[in-house]
Design a protein around this motif. Structure first.
Motif, PDB file in Angstrom:
ATOM      1  N   LEU A 137      -4.926  -0.513   2.453  1.00 34.16           N
ATOM      2  CA  LEU A 137      -4.222  -1.514   3.251  1.00 34.16           C
ATOM      3  C   LEU A 137      -3.549  -0.899   4.472  1.00 34.16           C
ATOM      4  O   LEU A 137      -3.156  -1.596   5.388  1.00 34.16           O
ATOM      5  CB  LEU A 137      -3.169  -2.228   2.401  1.00 34.16           C
ATOM      6  CG  LEU A 137      -3.709  -3.222   1.385  1.00 34.16           C
ATOM      7  CD1 LEU A 137      -2.568  -3.841   0.620  1.00 34.16           C
ATOM      8  CD2 LEU A 137      -4.519  -4.293   2.078  1.00 34.16           C
ATOM      9  N   ASN A 138      -3.381   0.414   4.456  1.00 33.99           N
ATOM     10  CA  ASN A 138      -2.731   1.056   5.587  1.00 33.99           C
ATOM     11  C   ASN A 138      -3.712   1.300   6.743  1.00 33.99           C
ATOM     12  O   ASN A 138      -3.330   1.765   7.801  1.00 33.99           O
ATOM     13  CB  ASN A 138      -2.111   2.386   5.148  1.00 33.99           C
ATOM     14  CG  ASN A 138      -1.086   2.885   6.137  1.00 33.99           C
ATOM     15  OD1 ASN A 138      -0.398   2.088   6.783  1.00 33.99           O
ATOM     16  ND2 ASN A 138      -0.993   4.193   6.299  1.00 33.99           N
ATOM     17  N   ALA A 217       5.722  -0.367  -2.348  1.00 33.31           N
ATOM     18  CA  ALA A 217       6.621   0.753  -2.083  1.00 33.31           C
ATOM     19  C   ALA A 217       5.865   1.894  -1.399  1.00 33.31           C
ATOM     20  O   ALA A 217       6.350   2.485  -0.428  1.00 33.31           O
ATOM     21  CB  ALA A 217       7.245   1.236  -3.391  1.00 33.31           C
ATOM     22  N   LEU A 218       4.666   2.186  -1.870  1.00 31.15           N
ATOM     23  CA  LEU A 218       3.899   3.282  -1.274  1.00 31.15           C
ATOM     24  C   LEU A 218       3.421   2.925   0.124  1.00 31.15           C
ATOM     25  O   LEU A 218       3.364   3.778   1.012  1.00 31.15           O
ATOM     26  CB  LEU A 218       2.711   3.649  -2.173  1.00 31.15           C
ATOM     27  CG  LEU A 218       3.098   4.282  -3.511  1.00 31.15           C
ATOM     28  CD1 LEU A 218       1.889   4.455  -4.398  1.00 31.15           C
ATOM     29  CD2 LEU A 218       3.794   5.617  -3.304  1.00 31.15           C
ATOM     30  N   GLN A 223       3.674   3.871   5.920  1.00 33.05           N
ATOM     31  CA  GLN A 223       3.912   3.410   7.283  1.00 33.05           C
ATOM     32  C   GLN A 223       4.993   4.222   7.980  1.00 33.05           C
ATOM     33  O   GLN A 223       5.122   4.173   9.188  1.00 33.05           O
ATOM     34  CB  GLN A 223       4.248   1.920   7.275  1.00 33.05           C
ATOM     35  CG  GLN A 223       2.973   1.107   7.098  1.00 33.05           C
ATOM     36  CD  GLN A 223       3.217  -0.338   6.749  1.00 33.05           C
ATOM     37  OE1 GLN A 223       4.349  -0.736   6.476  1.00 33.05           O
ATOM     38  NE2 GLN A 223       2.162  -1.121   6.735  1.00 33.05           N
ATOM     39  N   SER A 224       5.772   4.968   7.196  1.00 29.88           N
ATOM     40  CA  SER A 224       6.816   5.765   7.828  1.00 29.88           C
ATOM     41  C   SER A 224       6.303   7.158   8.204  1.00 29.88           C
ATOM     42  O   SER A 224       7.034   7.954   8.780  1.00 29.88           O
ATOM     43  CB  SER A 224       8.027   5.875   6.896  1.00 29.88           C
ATOM     44  OG  SER A 224       7.676   6.665   5.791  1.00 29.88           O
ATOM     45  N   ILE A 225       5.040   7.459   7.890  1.00 31.62           N
ATOM     46  CA  ILE A 225       4.474   8.750   8.305  1.00 31.62           C
ATOM     47  C   ILE A 225       3.949   8.600   9.735  1.00 31.62           C
ATOM     48  O   ILE A 225       3.127   7.732  10.002  1.00 31.62           O
ATOM     49  CB  ILE A 225       3.311   9.172   7.372  1.00 31.62           C
ATOM     50  CG1 ILE A 225       3.802   9.275   5.936  1.00 31.62           C
ATOM     51  CG2 ILE A 225       2.722  10.493   7.829  1.00 31.62           C
ATOM     52  CD1 ILE A 225       2.693   9.542   4.939  1.00 31.62           C
ATOM     53  N   PRO A 226       4.432   9.426  10.668  1.00 28.25           N
ATOM     54  CA  PRO A 226       4.027   9.259  12.067  1.00 28.25           C
ATOM     55  C   PRO A 226       2.534   9.515  12.255  1.00 28.25           C
ATOM     56  O   PRO A 226       1.995  10.479  11.707  1.00 28.25           O
ATOM     57  CB  PRO A 226       4.837  10.328  12.808  1.00 28.25           C
ATOM     58  CG  PRO A 226       5.758  10.933  11.827  1.00 28.25           C
ATOM     59  CD  PRO A 226       5.339  10.547  10.462  1.00 28.25           C
ATOM     60  N   GLY A 227       1.876   8.642  13.035  1.00 33.99           N
ATOM     61  CA  GLY A 227       0.448   8.768  13.267  1.00 33.99           C
ATOM     62  C   GLY A 227       0.078  10.056  13.995  1.00 33.99           C
ATOM     63  O   GLY A 227      -1.035  10.575  13.844  1.00 33.99           O
TER      64      GLY A 227
END
Lengths: 337, 290
Positions: A137-138, A217-218, A223-227
């Motif tokens: 989904l990410n 939650a995962l 989504q908080s990991i910078p691209g």
């Protein structure tokens, strides 16, 4: 991060002033207590209601539960009133007898074994599926929000309703699962009536219930990991597996440690799924510690309060040992928690 | 950790980021579709069953003589509405009280450093571990001695112990995301810490409050163990206890049960889907910051 209350506005000025005046005149410790009270009373007042609730409804019952576990209390010897007659309690203090019985008998250890199998398999499966779905989904993929909405649905339905829905599907004679199997020429599976199938069925239901929380939650963590990290890794020629191993997993560390801890605790104590699907049956095959302890208090006759409390205390001890151990391992790995 | 179960990195074999082979795309979609069907189907099946007459309840036909008779029977012939009202009352009260006290606690823990803070944070976490089994008998006795068995108030107090620790934890995560400069501007303008909290921070924390409210409500709405033990007699049951009446060891009345399930689930699901975006933020804020 937290700001000391002494560093703040009115409380600071007033607090310091009062404290200084006091400590000159009277004893030092009294001055310190006074100062502490006047600088922190805002914080204390704000946490007071929760502290009171926890103390009265958790603290006191806990102490009382521990006490009951050291007695032979059951329905027949506790204080009770029949009509207008008050019958005083006649149960006695028996020391650690209940614990010896529980730990040397086969029932507790057998139930504990299944509870551990249940917890580990549920948490592992839930985490694996949640992580896989969150990763999908990410990505940029058509219909992502629609998929997400559908996948969250089990979480949106109250747990006990979902469990009844599953019970409906599992029904041996009339359930949909067996009707479908019959259509394929396969004999009916005794989903909830055979010990092994019942175990698989309760695990499947609990995983179904737990995946949405894990996934969400995962997903938040992903989504908080910078691209840019991924882009940089790609420049350096890292393959997808290496990117997952060295960027995604470390990036998810804090979220996954928290959700694994929480979901372990929740699963270990997961009352409704077992209670409503099988009531611990067939026999005691799917009984986990919590449902068995409940059974002692509310389903057997005479109700065995002492035994129930003993199991409860043992559950609590097990979980606290687990949490402490877990935290120690994390700390060793350099996690600030 | 669990690494073997993530098909996605391997599936993404293309060297250029953001592009993948058609085969990989198909694989991803198939995975998602299968997962979605598994997620939705049990719920959908109950919904379809509730619309069939009782005699067809256990057939595999999806649509057969669609009717609302299960619903009319449920509402007319069973105490469902009473149970619904009881649940609504209990869950509503739990929400209002729970949100307020977990918000103040979350704020204090987020902003102030005070003696006992560490202990409190630990207690909030540890209470998550308390099994229903160790507390239920003593709480039962307390409620009995205070005459609160079979009373909504007894359940509300009990549910606060479940909802509040986690909610306070989540609220802390939310307050941590609100810049401290706002608090400081409040102090500069002469507001007390309570005033700052009430007038400046609380309005900014609305999404957090929505999430906390939702969580408290759902916790109380779906609790089974205490509700089953504390409430007896048809007119005092909450939904969790009431629904058990339709399914017992001798058989099940799938018609009314499925209709009741739908009536219980639909409002909860609607509120949930409305709140879920905030829920995600709240959960991950709480989880990331611990």
């Amino acid at each position: 991060m937290a700001v000391d209350t002494t560093g703040q506005s009115v409380a600071k000025a007033a607090g310091d002033h009062v404290a200084r005046g006091r400590s000159r005149g009277t004893g030092k410790s009294r001055g310190a207590a006074k100062r502490s009270l006047s600088t922190h009373w805002y914080a204390w007042a704000m946490v007071a209601p929760v502290t009171v609730v926890i103390a009265v409804i958790i603290g006191y019952p806990l102490v009382r539960g521990i006490y009951l576990s050291l007695t032979d209390a059951n329905e027949r010897n506790v204080a009770r009133s029949i009509g207008v007659n008050q019958i005083p309690a006649t149960y006695e203090f028996v020391g650690l007898d209940n614990y010896t019985d529980a730990l040397t008998g086969s029932q507790f250890l057998g139930t504990l074994g299944w509870t551990i199998v249940w917890t580990v398999s549920c948490v592992a499966l839930t985490f694996a599926l949640g992580l896989g779905l969150a990763n999908i989904l990410n990505r940029r993929i058509a219909g992502r929000s629609a998929y997400r909405l559908l996948l969250i649905l089990p979480w949106a339905v109250p747990g006990f309703v979902s469990v009844f829905a599953w019970r409906f599907l599992y029904n041996q004679d009339n359930g949909l699962l067996n009707k479908v199997l019959a259509g394929g020429g396969i004999d009916a599976v005794p989903w909830l009536n055979d010990p092994t199938w019942a175990k698989l069925s309760v695990i499947a239901t609990n995983v179904w219930l737990g995946v949405p929380f894990m996934m969400v939650a995962l997903l938040g963590g992903l989504q908080s990991i910078p691209g840019e990290l991924y882009e940089a890794a790609e420049m350096d020629g890292a393959n997808p597996w290496q990117r997952f191993r060295h960027i995604t997993m470390p990036g998810l560390r804090s979220v996954s440690t928290t959700v694994i801890l929480l979901s372990t605790i929740w699963t270990f104590n997961m009352f409704p799924v077992i209670f409503l699907l099988t009531r611990g049956g067939p026999g005691e095959a799917t009984q986990i510690l919590v449902t068995q302890a409940y059974k002692f208090s509310f389903e057997v006759s005479p109700r065995d309060f002492a035994q129930s409390s003993t199991w409860g205390v043992l559950i609590l001890v097990l979980l606290m040992v687990f949490a402490a151990f877990y935290q120690r391992v994390l700390r060793k790995q350099g996690e600030v928690w | 950790m669990v690494t073997t179960t993530t098909p996605t990195p391997q599936a993404l074999n293309t060297p250029v980021r953001g592009r993948r082979s058609p085969l990989a795309s198909v694989g991803l979609h198939v995975t998602l579709i299968v997962a979605s069907v598994i997620a939705v189907f049990p719920v959908l099946w109950v919904l379809l069953t509730s619309l069939k007459p009782a005699k067809f309840a256990t057939t595999t036909d999806f649509f057969k003589e669609t009717t609302f008779e299960n619903y009319t029977n449920l509402l007319n012939d069973t105490p469902f509405l009473t149970w619904f009202g009881n649940s609504l009352l209990v869950a509503g009260l739990t929400t209002v009280v729970g949100v307020f006290i977990s918000a103040t606690t979350g704020y204090a823990v987020s902003r102030f450093r005070f003696p006992g803070k560490r202990g409190l944070m630990w207690t909030l976490l540890v209470t998550q571990m308390f099994p229903v089994a160790v507390l239920i008998v003593p709480i039962y006795n307390i409620m009995a001695s205070m005459g609160l068995l079979n009373q909504p108030a007894g359940l509300v107090i009990t549910y606060l112990t479940i909802a509040v620790p986690f909610c306070a934890w989540m609220m802390k995560g939310f307050f941590d995301t609100i810049p401290r400069e706002i608090d400081e501007s409040g102090y500069v303008d002469g507001l007390t810490p309570f005033g700052t909290f009430w007038r400046l921070i609380l309005p900014l924390a609305k999404p957090g409050i929505a999430v906390t409210a939702f969580y408290s409500f759902i916790t109380a709405w779906g609790e089974v163990a205490y509700a089953s033990a504390f409430m007896v007699g048809d007119e005092n049951l909450t939904l969790a206890g009431g629904l058990q009446k339709f399914v017992n060891q001798y058989g099940a009345q799938w018609g009314p049960m499925s209709a009741a399930s739908v009536l219980i689930a639909v409002p909860a699901a609607l509120v949930f889907l409305f709140a879920q975006r905030h829920l995600v933020t709240g959960m991950s804020a709480g989880a990331v910051k611990g």
